[in-house]
Design a protein around this motif. Sequence first.
Motif, PDB file in Angstrom:
ATOM      1  N   ASP A 171      10.578 -13.574 -10.106  1.00  0.00           N
ATOM      2  CA  ASP A 171       9.156 -13.348  -9.868  1.00  0.00           C
ATOM      3  C   ASP A 171       8.419 -14.565  -9.337  1.00  0.00           C
ATOM      4  OD1 ASP A 171       9.453 -14.612 -12.183  1.00  0.00           O
ATOM      5  OD2 ASP A 171       8.297 -13.234 -13.419  1.00  0.00           O
ATOM      6  N   ASN A 172       9.103 -15.696  -9.193  1.00  0.00           N
ATOM      7  CA  ASN A 172       8.456 -16.760  -8.429  1.00  0.00           C
ATOM      8  C   ASN A 172       9.506 -17.684  -7.817  1.00  0.00           C
ATOM      9  OD1 ASN A 172       8.999 -19.130 -10.065  1.00  0.00           O
ATOM     10  ND2 ASN A 172       7.633 -18.218 -11.580  1.00  0.00           N
ATOM     11  N   LYS A 178      15.249 -11.592 -12.956  1.00  0.00           N
ATOM     12  CA  LYS A 178      13.885 -11.278 -12.580  1.00  0.00           C
ATOM     13  C   LYS A 178      13.415 -12.413 -11.671  1.00  0.00           C
ATOM     14  CE  LYS A 178       9.791  -9.648 -14.924  1.00  0.00           C
ATOM     15  NZ  LYS A 178       8.842 -10.683 -14.719  1.00  0.00           N
ATOM     16  N   GLU A 213       7.638  -9.492  -5.033  1.00  0.00           N
ATOM     17  CA  GLU A 213       8.328  -8.758  -6.081  1.00  0.00           C
ATOM     18  C   GLU A 213       8.644  -7.349  -5.613  1.00  0.00           C
ATOM     19  OE1 GLU A 213       7.542  -9.027 -10.483  1.00  0.00           O
ATOM     20  OE2 GLU A 213       5.865 -10.162  -9.674  1.00  0.00           O
ATOM     21  N   GLY A 248       0.862  -1.191   0.000  1.00  0.00           N
ATOM     22  CA  GLY A 248       0.000   0.000   0.000  1.00  0.00           C
ATOM     23  C   GLY A 248       0.885   1.223   0.000  1.00  0.00           C
ATOM     24  N   LEU A 307       9.318 -14.840  -3.486  1.00  0.00           N
ATOM     25  CA  LEU A 307       7.960 -14.843  -2.925  1.00  0.00           C
ATOM     26  C   LEU A 307       7.281 -13.501  -3.137  1.00  0.00           C
ATOM     27  CD1 LEU A 307       7.953 -16.625   0.539  1.00  0.00           C
ATOM     28  CD2 LEU A 307       6.873 -17.332  -1.575  1.00  0.00           C
ATOM     29  N   THR A 354       9.036  -3.417  -5.430  1.00  0.00           N
ATOM     30  CA  THR A 354       8.354  -2.296  -6.074  1.00  0.00           C
ATOM     31  C   THR A 354       9.369  -1.579  -6.956  1.00  0.00           C
ATOM     32  OG1 THR A 354       7.143  -2.064  -4.010  1.00  0.00           O
ATOM     33  CG2 THR A 354       6.866  -0.322  -5.609  1.00  0.00           C
ATOM     34  N   ASP A 355      10.611  -1.565  -6.488  1.00  0.00           N
ATOM     35  CA  ASP A 355      11.646  -0.891  -7.241  1.00  0.00           C
ATOM     36  C   ASP A 355      12.992  -1.519  -6.882  1.00  0.00           C
ATOM     37  OD1 ASP A 355      12.695   0.850  -9.001  1.00  0.00           O
ATOM     38  OD2 ASP A 355      12.527   2.632  -7.719  1.00  0.00           O
TER      39      ASP A 355
END
Lengths: 360, 507
Positions: free
Chosen positions: B72-73, B70, B56, B16, B54, B58-59
């Motif tokens: 991503d999983n 990358k 990703e 958030g 687990l 934000t930056d």
Amino acid sequence: MHTKSLKGLTIPLVSVLAGFIVGAILMLIFGYDPLQNYQNLLVGSFGGVYSIGETLRNMISLILTALGFAVASKAGFFNIGGPGQYLIGWFGAIVFTLKFSYLPAIILIIGALLCGALAGGLWSMVAGILRAYFGTSEVITTIMLNYIVLYIVNFAVKSWLAGKGSDSSPNIAAKANLNTPFLQRITDNSTFNWGFFIALAVVGLVWFYFNKTKSGFEIQAVGLNESASQYAGVNVKKTIITAMLISGLLAGLGGAIDGLGNFQNISVSNNLPNVGYNGMAVALLAAENPIGIVFAALLFSALQIGGLSISVYSNTPSEIVDIVIASIIFFVGIKYAFELIAKKGWFKRKNREEKGGAEK
Amino acid sequence: MEDYVVEMRHITKQFGSYKANNDISLQLKKGEILALLGENGAGKSTLMGMLSGLLEPTDGEILINGKSVKMDNPRNAKKLGIGMVHQHFMLIPAFSVLENIILGDEPTKATRIDYRKAANDIEKLAEKYHLDIDVNAKVRDITVGMQQRVEIMKALYRKANIFIFDEPTAALTPQEIEQLIKILRALAAEGNSVIFITHKLKEIKEVADRCVVIRMGKVVETVQVAETKEETLAEMMVGRKINFAVEKEETDKSKTVLAVSNLSVEAHALLKVKDLNLIVHSGEIVGVAGVDGNGQSELIEAITGLRKIKKGSVELKGKALQNLNARKISEAGIGCIPEDRQNVGLILPFTIAENLVLKSYHKKPASQHGLLNYKKINEMGRQLIKSFDIRSQSEKELAGDLSGGNQQKVIVAREISASPDLLIAANPTRGVDIGAIEYIHEKIIEQRNAGRGVLLISFELDEILKLSDRIVVMHEGQIVGEIDPRHTSSEELGLMMAGKAPIEQEG
Ligand SMILES: Nc1ncnc2c1ncn2[C@@H]1O[C@H](COP(=O)(O)OP(=O)(O)OP(=O)(O)O)[C@@H](O)[C@H]1O
Ligand SMILES: [Mg+2]
């Protein structure tokens, strides 16, 4: 909070859209006109006061059986007993109305609805007790109870309520009919009845129950983490039984309202009423949210009622709406895949936007 | 310029609007053991979550062996040789230990899972690293310590070369920790790289080469461990001086709070507590020391009404409690900080405020006439969050979104704020940072000073020695001796627990 509820809506909306697309593709493949048919569907369900009345009336039992399923599900149970509880509720209400027909209308109606609801609740409670004390899977017991009630009701109707040579009970007294002349007049003689407002009130009650009451809190606690609930001092057995009782009360009330408002009698039947199963689908589409259930029920009801007119206005088989309904449920079921796509695709873009916004 | 196995560059992670990680950069060298130190909620698990695929970022950018990747999983991470032991176990209770270890990486023979080969491989690893696990047991039946060893085995079995250990020692006994430290050393010596998260400075001093200190989502310092004192580490992490000593007042210990007599308790058809006798007086902290799995859990469960008592009695201030239900026992005045915070202590999808009233939601002021008063509940939640320094965004945040240590603080806040006559505390500071440990210890001592009884079960020998007025040693379901903490060192206590030193009976 706001973003969360938006995210919660994504899956059902995407599923509904995907369901309609699947239906359209199938119609194209088989040479029917999807646009025309969907238009007929819309007209059939909302095209006039009569069809609106029918659609709303059809929502009643969908809402109530869905709420019933949702209550059990919050406690962590998969109550497949909806059809049986609905049926016994219907039966209970008709029996009460026939046997106490001398009572004044309002008492007769309230008594009949309570009797039907209670019948559904007690029937469902049997599964709750078996689950709480013997750990018997409620999936199996509720399915078995469905068939038991089907045969009991058939037997009772045939040998007790119905006259010689008949398969149906006599009709209930007109004063017990929830579909009053006033409502008939304003809805062009549809089956719309007062039960609709009862159902809406019950939605409010269930929402209140889960969000404000101690007992609703306990049901959710047990559903989410039984060991923690036990540790916290919650009486887990009692909570399980309560949840199943309420679940059955709701489905039973659905049957009772339909009995008084729609059928006015009860007949021998080969099958369990479908509405109990459709209610499960409605609850799943609504992710068991009481308010969401109203909208999901509206959609399903419109599909069912509007679907009837598809084959009236064209030669498209009305089964196409069953395919649409089934596809919607399928897509809700594979929401995991959607979540994955959502995570990879749009949400990443959204994140970037958020960040850009923050930097400004 | 040095070659790094892992390089995380300017990593930011937002939940958030909240930045759990804020522009963190970190490098890991080959063969190195890098410690990650920071308060509860500082963002350690979040950072490692991104390295293991687990979460990703934000930056920011992650480089493995100099190449930008990358992540991503978790499968990607695994392919890149990254193995993570998570702070909260990711095991399937209904599966056996063996099935859990090989899940997702099953050896196959002609499309069938080759259980024999898997069991063999695991046995070899267990032997090599001296990890004691029972591969045939179901995960739901094993202790928290054993679950931790299974998680470690999972990472070893996957043949990673970059290992992340997120607070692996929080649930281990001193002997097991010793063993784990050996494993870390062996892994590094074999050329693997290790990131090690712990709140125990002693462990960092013992095994790590460098230490990255994180505070509120930012790196505050990276230090060479050999050149840095424990106190300095603690100060860097918390941002203030820590008071390690505790103050115990003289108390009146004449009254009996808890009396357990001839207690026998069964679990899985085994007698886990055998004819046990135990007394806790008012104004007294009784420590229970013992190797994990010697009946401590069953003892607590029996006292708190979660497990049937086979024989014997439990009395609180003279009132018989055996086989009453959990609510009655808690109302009679027993509070309990359970061992397993995620499965027993909390309902993770509930809010913090709801979890804080988990034992009092049924009575005033949380509810009245069957209705919950959320205004009151949230208000009480805010108060406890403040007084127990639970790091969260609001009382309506879900308990499951809190960092591990802050979840623990929610339980501690709930149980201690109820001021029970008897407080049972099972590893009360598990996974909690030094600043918070100080606070929780203070609170426990406050209970004692106010004349209440405390039964403390802990794997932390230092904790037991520091807090207890009396220590009993538990072995195979019985109390085998009693010792005076003032005249015992943690080494001696360790030996006694293992049955390798005689226990002097006192008074
Ligand atoms: N899914 C999530 N949603 C919202 N906030 C989150 C989420 N996950 C973590 N956080 C917040 O991010 C912060 C960092 O949490 P993290 O778990 O990384 O802490 P930690 O350093 O590992 O602490 P601990 O030592 O207690 O384990 C916390 O304040 C936590 O509440
Ligand atoms: Mg953590």
